[in-house]
Design an enzyme around this catalytic site. Sequence first.
Site, PDB file in Angstrom:
ATOM      1  N   ALA A   1       0.698  -1.254   0.037  1.00  0.00           N
ATOM      2  CA  ALA A   1      -0.049   0.092   0.038  1.00  0.00           C
ATOM      3  C   ALA A   1       0.739   1.229   0.071  1.00  0.00           C
ATOM      4  O   ALA A   1       0.683   2.339  -0.780  1.00  0.00           O
ATOM      5  CB  ALA A   1      -0.882   0.058   1.215  1.00  0.00           C
TER       6      ALA A   1
ATOM      7  N   HIS B   1      -7.851   2.590   0.931  1.00  0.00           N
ATOM      8  CA  HIS B   1      -6.497   2.573   1.332  1.00  0.00           C
ATOM      9  C   HIS B   1      -5.512   3.877   0.894  1.00  0.00           C
ATOM     10  O   HIS B   1      -5.205   3.989  -0.247  1.00  0.00           O
ATOM     11  CB  HIS B   1      -5.761   1.176   1.051  1.00  0.00           C
ATOM     12  CG  HIS B   1      -4.905   0.862   2.235  1.00  0.00           C
ATOM     13  ND1 HIS B   1      -3.772   1.695   2.706  1.00  0.00           N
ATOM     14  CD2 HIS B   1      -4.708  -0.307   2.762  1.00  0.00           C
ATOM     15  CE1 HIS B   1      -2.894   1.200   3.444  1.00  0.00           C
ATOM     16  NE2 HIS B   1      -3.622  -0.278   3.691  1.00  0.00           N
TER      17      HIS B   1
ATOM     18  N   TYR C   1      -2.752   6.970   7.273  1.00  0.00           N
ATOM     19  CA  TYR C   1      -3.622   5.615   7.106  1.00  0.00           C
ATOM     20  C   TYR C   1      -4.744   5.886   8.030  1.00  0.00           C
ATOM     21  O   TYR C   1      -5.839   5.684   7.432  1.00  0.00           O
ATOM     22  CB  TYR C   1      -2.999   4.417   7.488  1.00  0.00           C
ATOM     23  CG  TYR C   1      -2.011   3.921   6.503  1.00  0.00           C
ATOM     24  CD1 TYR C   1      -1.438   4.556   5.539  1.00  0.00           C
ATOM     25  CD2 TYR C   1      -1.438   2.521   6.541  1.00  0.00           C
ATOM     26  CE1 TYR C   1      -0.460   4.140   4.599  1.00  0.00           C
ATOM     27  CE2 TYR C   1      -0.696   2.027   5.799  1.00  0.00           C
ATOM     28  CZ  TYR C   1      -0.073   2.582   4.632  1.00  0.00           C
ATOM     29  OH  TYR C   1       0.578   2.139   3.813  1.00  0.00           O
TER      30      TYR C   1
ATOM     31  N   HIS D   1      -7.756  -0.831   8.957  1.00  0.00           N
ATOM     32  CA  HIS D   1      -7.199  -0.356  10.432  1.00  0.00           C
ATOM     33  C   HIS D   1      -8.494  -0.260  11.445  1.00  0.00           C
ATOM     34  O   HIS D   1      -8.532   0.922  11.953  1.00  0.00           O
ATOM     35  CB  HIS D   1      -6.423   0.717  10.150  1.00  0.00           C
ATOM     36  CG  HIS D   1      -5.516   0.626   8.801  1.00  0.00           C
ATOM     37  ND1 HIS D   1      -5.694   1.425   7.917  1.00  0.00           N
ATOM     38  CD2 HIS D   1      -4.590  -0.205   8.599  1.00  0.00           C
ATOM     39  CE1 HIS D   1      -4.885   1.126   6.750  1.00  0.00           C
ATOM     40  NE2 HIS D   1      -4.025   0.026   7.298  1.00  0.00           N
TER      41      HIS D   1
ATOM     42  N   GLU E   1      -2.863  -7.244   8.160  1.00  0.00           N
ATOM     43  CA  GLU E   1      -1.918  -6.718   7.191  1.00  0.00           C
ATOM     44  C   GLU E   1      -0.353  -6.913   7.775  1.00  0.00           C
ATOM     45  O   GLU E   1       0.482  -6.208   7.960  1.00  0.00           O
ATOM     46  CB  GLU E   1      -2.149  -5.019   7.606  1.00  0.00           C
ATOM     47  CG  GLU E   1      -1.589  -4.280   6.530  1.00  0.00           C
ATOM     48  CD  GLU E   1      -1.725  -2.802   6.458  1.00  0.00           C
ATOM     49  OE1 GLU E   1      -2.352  -2.370   7.436  1.00  0.00           O
ATOM     50  OE2 GLU E   1      -1.283  -2.036   5.552  1.00  0.00           O
TER      51      GLU E   1
ATOM     52  N   ARG F   1       5.865  -4.379  12.775  1.00  0.00           N
ATOM     53  CA  ARG F   1       6.452  -5.698  12.912  1.00  0.00           C
ATOM     54  C   ARG F   1       6.901  -6.373  14.129  1.00  0.00           C
ATOM     55  O   ARG F   1       7.631  -7.551  14.076  1.00  0.00           O
ATOM     56  CB  ARG F   1       7.503  -5.532  11.788  1.00  0.00           C
ATOM     57  CG  ARG F   1       7.017  -5.116  10.493  1.00  0.00           C
ATOM     58  CD  ARG F   1       7.911  -5.180   9.097  1.00  0.00           C
ATOM     59  NE  ARG F   1       7.455  -4.661   7.994  1.00  0.00           N
ATOM     60  CZ  ARG F   1       7.739  -4.867   6.845  1.00  0.00           C
ATOM     61  NH1 ARG F   1       8.874  -5.474   6.617  1.00  0.00           N
ATOM     62  NH2 ARG F   1       7.051  -4.298   6.093  1.00  0.00           N
TER      63      ARG F   1
END
Lengths: 347, 347
Positions: free
Chosen positions: A70, A178, A194, A223, A284, A290
């Site tokens: 994205a 998005h 976002y 989200h 996602e 992460r």
Amino acid sequence: MIIDIHGHFTTTPPQVWAFREAQVAALREGRKPPDPPAVSDDEIRDGIENNQLRIMRERGIDLTIFSPKALGMDHHRGNEVTNKVWADYANALVHRVCQRYPKDFVGACQLPQAPGVKPGTFVFDTLERCIGDYGFIAANLNPDPTGGHWSDPPLWDKDWWYPLYEQLLRWDIPAMIHVSGSCNPHFHAVASHYINGDTTAFVQFMTSSIFEDFPELKFIIPHGGGAVPFHWGRYRGIAQDMGLAELEEKVLNNVYFDTCVYHQAGIDLMLKVLPTKNVLFASETVGAVRGIDRRTGHFYDDTKRYIEASSEVDEIGRQAIYSDNALGVYKRLGPKLSAMRSNKTIT
Amino acid sequence: MIIDIHGHFTTTPPQVWAFREAQVAALREGRKPPDPPAVSDDEIRDGIENNQLRIMRERGIDLTIFSPKALGMDHHRGNEVTNKVWADYANALVHRVCQRYPKDFVGACQLPQAPGVKPGTFVFDTLERCIGDYGFIAANLNPDPTGGHWSDPPLWDKDWWYPLYEQLLRWDIPAMIHVSGSCNPHFHAVASHYINGDTTAFVQFMTSSIFEDFPELKFIIPHGGGAVPFHWGRYRGIAQDMGLAELEEKVLNNVYFDTCVYHQAGIDLMLKVLPTKNVLFASETVGAVRGIDRRTGHFYDDTKRYIEASSEVDEIGRQAIYSDNALGVYKRLGPKLSAMRSNKTIT
């Protein structure tokens, strides 16, 4: 079956993004851009098997609806021509993933939107290729191709957006709202742009007649819907003050929220305030966040854990969130899975 | 004692806003603007006693930190000169409320910000008048005086904003981050621009060195902090991925969140994820949402009910949220209340 409706090919080899940089630089400097570089089957395999597919297997995710990165859509830095080449390239890479791992990934496409350009032939041709030829089942729609300047028309602008909505209906696909990167220093892309984009789109849906005009149109707001579930009372109250219908009627026949909310309390809230039918499982992964949460010892983006642990949903509800709802929203998914099971392919 | 830290004078008589419209029209057409019109004591009384003060008494709110109407700050439609006249007028009206009802209202000021203008003498003179002369205890800071175009520098821009932060410290006051109206059709003012502004400011605080540079600076982010508590895991995870300190250290010594979240589940979430010390009671009455929730039979903005009903906080925590935290953040409030109790006035 557990379907993650929100995955991106964030693990392409380095020449992919290097090409985009070179393409943008060539555009800026008035030079001929390079051709998109080759990506080998081994590079595809390494990107997927070491990352998304490994994690899907570790977490028990059966299928991911997979689209180009994205943040990499990068609409704001290109024009209609560069962005078509770039989208074609990015979509073709996703298609290769879906062909190689047909039980694990189904495609959703990046559209060649561009700042100041009304979605038209280039965008519609991309749908033709990706839905018609590749067998993708959805598209990502950027409500702000200007990258944080918000200077093109809002989603309710009939002249600008309605022809694209007609195409979505023609192909019988939903679109995920998005945004991509931000070139406005106010907005950190994944932390504010976002989330603001999600909230903004919801309010545009709530305050417009889009779904009166297109009762069958379906959008997914990722989200968790930005700020929306947290401010559900605010939105109900504003709708009421404005004399609009209840949100259930005004928005919730057409808008769905994914579960990319990276802590237990957030997931609990959204499961509490939103009807279960409007919630679609997603993580996602590999994406915006992460790391491992030191408080829990688990990855922030392991959203299945939060849904499993939530007392706001029962087993029937989980089943809906994990797959039944997705099969309802992504109309082309069920037939695709049936065909796959009977060992045929359809496009 | 219950202190509502977020109230606006939304109930001024009609000539007040008519003046602003005339002033903006004169600016647009290059004419001399009219002078601000008189407002009678009776008009002040009617505006306050029939609305904010009546509701405060009905709900058991002892004191409101009161500022000019946020939507009315209207920075984007004026220039530095018009906005100074307008802010002076709006602040003087709030001052009259505070003088007339000194046990019920304490002032916070509107700043004469303007698009493209670095906060300077006009803004600092307003602080001098409002804090020094009137005895106000805070200011509202608009992070986007362009009204949804976000084209002036972000809050971490040292050249643009740091002189103002020095003034806030000089006067020992906190600032509430609060956008005003939107002239960008993407953003509904109170439904998306407000909430996006809150989220955006938080991320600017999180990703910058503002609080390393000004360890004593205090900001309040209204409307529960926009999307932030709902996405607390996302922000913790992004901070971690960026190698930043934990949010407790990076932001929560300086940033406070008000309780203008208009449903039980939202308040429960924010009380669960945020430290109690960072939550300040507020309702923004009479403000963005004025109706009665058909599901509960109570006003959406009666936020005290949600806090009373929440199992996420105990009586000591409620006391902190209702007044102790505010007395810590608004340094000039305690001395002002003491002086008032001993029947003296200080400025």
